[in-house]
Design an enzyme around this catalytic site. Structure first.
Site, PDB file in Angstrom:
ATOM      1  N   ARG A 232       9.874  -4.849   4.664  1.00  0.00           N
ATOM      2  CA  ARG A 232      10.299  -5.596   3.484  1.00  0.00           C
ATOM      3  C   ARG A 232      10.756  -6.978   3.939  1.00  0.00           C
ATOM      4  O   ARG A 232      11.297  -7.146   5.038  1.00  0.00           O
ATOM      5  CB  ARG A 232      11.442  -4.884   2.747  1.00  0.00           C
ATOM      6  CG  ARG A 232      11.029  -3.630   1.991  1.00  0.00           C
ATOM      7  CD  ARG A 232      10.195  -3.982   0.777  1.00  0.00           C
ATOM      8  NE  ARG A 232       9.841  -2.809  -0.010  1.00  0.00           N
ATOM      9  CZ  ARG A 232       8.727  -2.113   0.137  1.00  0.00           C
ATOM     10  NH1 ARG A 232       7.863  -2.452   1.076  1.00  0.00           N
ATOM     11  NH2 ARG A 232       8.469  -1.076  -0.643  1.00  0.00           N
ATOM     12  N   GLU A 261       9.367 -12.908  -2.665  1.00  0.00           N
ATOM     13  CA  GLU A 261       7.952 -12.871  -3.064  1.00  0.00           C
ATOM     14  C   GLU A 261       7.792 -13.158  -4.557  1.00  0.00           C
ATOM     15  O   GLU A 261       8.610 -12.721  -5.365  1.00  0.00           O
ATOM     16  CB  GLU A 261       7.370 -11.493  -2.740  1.00  0.00           C
ATOM     17  CG  GLU A 261       7.361 -11.189  -1.255  1.00  0.00           C
ATOM     18  CD  GLU A 261       6.931  -9.762  -0.957  1.00  0.00           C
ATOM     19  OE1 GLU A 261       6.574  -9.007  -1.888  1.00  0.00           O
ATOM     20  OE2 GLU A 261       6.974  -9.386   0.224  1.00  0.00           O
ATOM     21  N   HIS A 279       1.549  -9.415   0.876  1.00  0.00           N
ATOM     22  CA  HIS A 279       2.071  -8.054   0.688  1.00  0.00           C
ATOM     23  C   HIS A 279       0.943  -7.091   0.304  1.00  0.00           C
ATOM     24  O   HIS A 279       0.917  -6.524  -0.793  1.00  0.00           O
ATOM     25  CB  HIS A 279       3.175  -8.024  -0.374  1.00  0.00           C
ATOM     26  CG  HIS A 279       4.051  -6.806  -0.268  1.00  0.00           C
ATOM     27  ND1 HIS A 279       5.347  -6.772  -0.722  1.00  0.00           N
ATOM     28  CD2 HIS A 279       3.812  -5.561   0.240  1.00  0.00           C
ATOM     29  CE1 HIS A 279       5.865  -5.580  -0.502  1.00  0.00           C
ATOM     30  NE2 HIS A 279       4.952  -4.826   0.077  1.00  0.00           N
TER      31      HIS A 279
END
Length: 313
Positions: A232, A261, A279
C-alpha cells in the site's frame, strides 16, 4: 434476491457490476453527486456494500446504513473498512485472499527486472532512434542479489519463491519470526534494509505498518539499494522517498502503489531510476474475474444463510 439493496462504492470490472445488477437492487455511489442524497433515499434498503482496494466503508458510512449486514471487498487489503466498527455492529466482512497472490508476486518480479535492467528506458532509447548513436548504458543484474521482504505472508512468500529461481538470497522482517521459514529473519526493518540489495514491501497496512519505510530505512538501503512496493502507498513515507531519490541516497524504486492515489509526486516522472505503475498488482482479466466470483459467492452465501467462502469478520 433482486429486492436486496447492494451499494457499490468503487468502480469494478464490468462483469462484476453486471452480475451485481442482475442479482440485486444495485446502487452505484457515483450516481449520486452527494452521498447524503443516496443515504436519504436508500439507506434503509442497503444490506450489503461492495468495495475494493481503493474504497471501502468507514465508520460514518457504516453508521449511516442501519440494515447493513455484510461488506464484501474485491481485494486482499481491507484497510479502508472500519473493522472494529463492523465487529461492534455484527457486520460480516469478506475479502479475496489467495486468488491474487500469484499475480501480485509476478508483478513484483516484473518491477524488479524492469527497474534493475531499465527496461522502460531501454525501450524509449530504441524508439527515439538513439541506438543509432551508440549502445545503451550498462544496467544492474537481478540474479544473485539479496532480496529483503517486509511481510512474509502469502504474497511475500510467493515473491521469495520466485526470487529463489533467480538464485537470490532471501531475508525478511515480520511481526514475529516464522519458525517454519528457511529464510533469514531480521527483527527490524532497518536491519533488513541494511542487509539486502532489494527491499520489497508486501505486508498489510495497519497502524503499525503506516510509514514503516521511513528515512532511516531508506538510508539503510542506501544509494545502491532498490525499493519495490506492491503493498500500500501509505507503507512508505513518500516525501522521504522522493527526496532520497532526488538526492541519490537511494538507488531506485519500483512502485505500484502511492500515498494519495491516483496522485503521484511529479518529481518522480523524469527519474530514470523509478518505475511507476497505476496500482495494477491484481490487474489481469483472469484474476479480477476470479476475485469478482468470490465477491458474488460471499454475498450469495450470506443471503442464503450458508457459510461464507472467505470470511474476515
Amino acid at each position: 434476491m433482486e429486492s436486496i439493496g447492494v451499494l457499490l462504492v468503487a468502480k469494478v470490472i464490468p462483469y462484476l457490476e453486471q452480475e451485481l445488477n442482475k442479482r440485486y437492487n444495485l446502487f452505484r455511489i457515483w450516481d449520486y453527486p452527494q452521498i447524503s442524497q443516496l443515504l436519504t433515499q436508500h439507506a434503509t434498503s442497503i444490506r450489503a456494500v461492495v468495495g475494493r482496494s481503493n474504497a471501502g466503508a468507514d465508520s460514518h458510512l457504516i453508521d449511516a446504513l442501519p440494515n447493513l449486514e455484510i461488506i464484501s471487498s474485491s481485494s486482499v487489503g481491507v484497510d479502508l473498512i472500519d473493522i472494529n466498527k463492523c465487529k461492534e455492529k455484527g457486520i460480516r466482512v469478506t475479502n479475496t485472499p489467495d486468488v491474487l497472490t500469484d499475480e501480485v508476486a509476478d508483478l513484483a518480479i516484473g518491477l524488479i527486472l524492469t527497474l534493475l535492467r531499465k527496461i522502460c528506458e531501454s525501450n524509449r532509447y530504441v524508439r527515439s532512434g538513439n541506438w543509432k548513436c551508440g549502445d545503451y548504458k550498462l544496467t544492474n543484474k537481478f540474479s544473485g542479489k539479496t532480496v529483503g521482504i517486509v511481510g512474509l505472508g502469502r504474497i511475500g512468500t510467493a515473491i521469495a519463491k520466485r526470487s529463489e529461481a533467480f538464485n537470490c538470497s532471501i531475508c525478511y522482517y515480520s511481526r514475529t519470526q516464522k519458525q517454519e521459514s528457511k529464510y533469514k529473519y531480521y527483527p527490524s526493518v532497518v536491519e533488513l534494509a541494511s542487509n539486502c540489495d532489494i527491499l520489497v514491501v508486501a505486508c498489510p497496512l495497519t497502524k503499525e505498518t503506516h510509514h514503516i519505510i521511513n528515512r532511516e530505512v531508506i538510508n539503510a538501503l542506501g544509494p545502491k539499494g532498490f525499493l519495490v512496493n506492491i503493498g500500500r502507498g501509505k507503507h512508505v513515507d513518500e516525501p522521504e522517498l522522493v527526496s532520497a531519490l532526488l538526492e541519490g541516497r537511494l538507488g531506485g524504486a519500483g512502485l505500484d502503489v502511492f500515498e494519495n492515489e491516483p496522485h503521484v509526486p511529479e518529481e518522480l516522472f523524469e527519474l530514470e531510476n523509478v518505475v511507476l505503475l497505476p496500482h495494477v498488482g491484481s490487474g489481469t482479466v483472469e484474476t479480477r474475474t476470479v476475485m469478482a466470483d468470490l465477491v458474488l459467492g460471499n454475498l450469495e452465501a450470506h443471503f442464503l444463510g450458508k457459510p461464507l467462502l472467505t470470511p474476515l469478520v
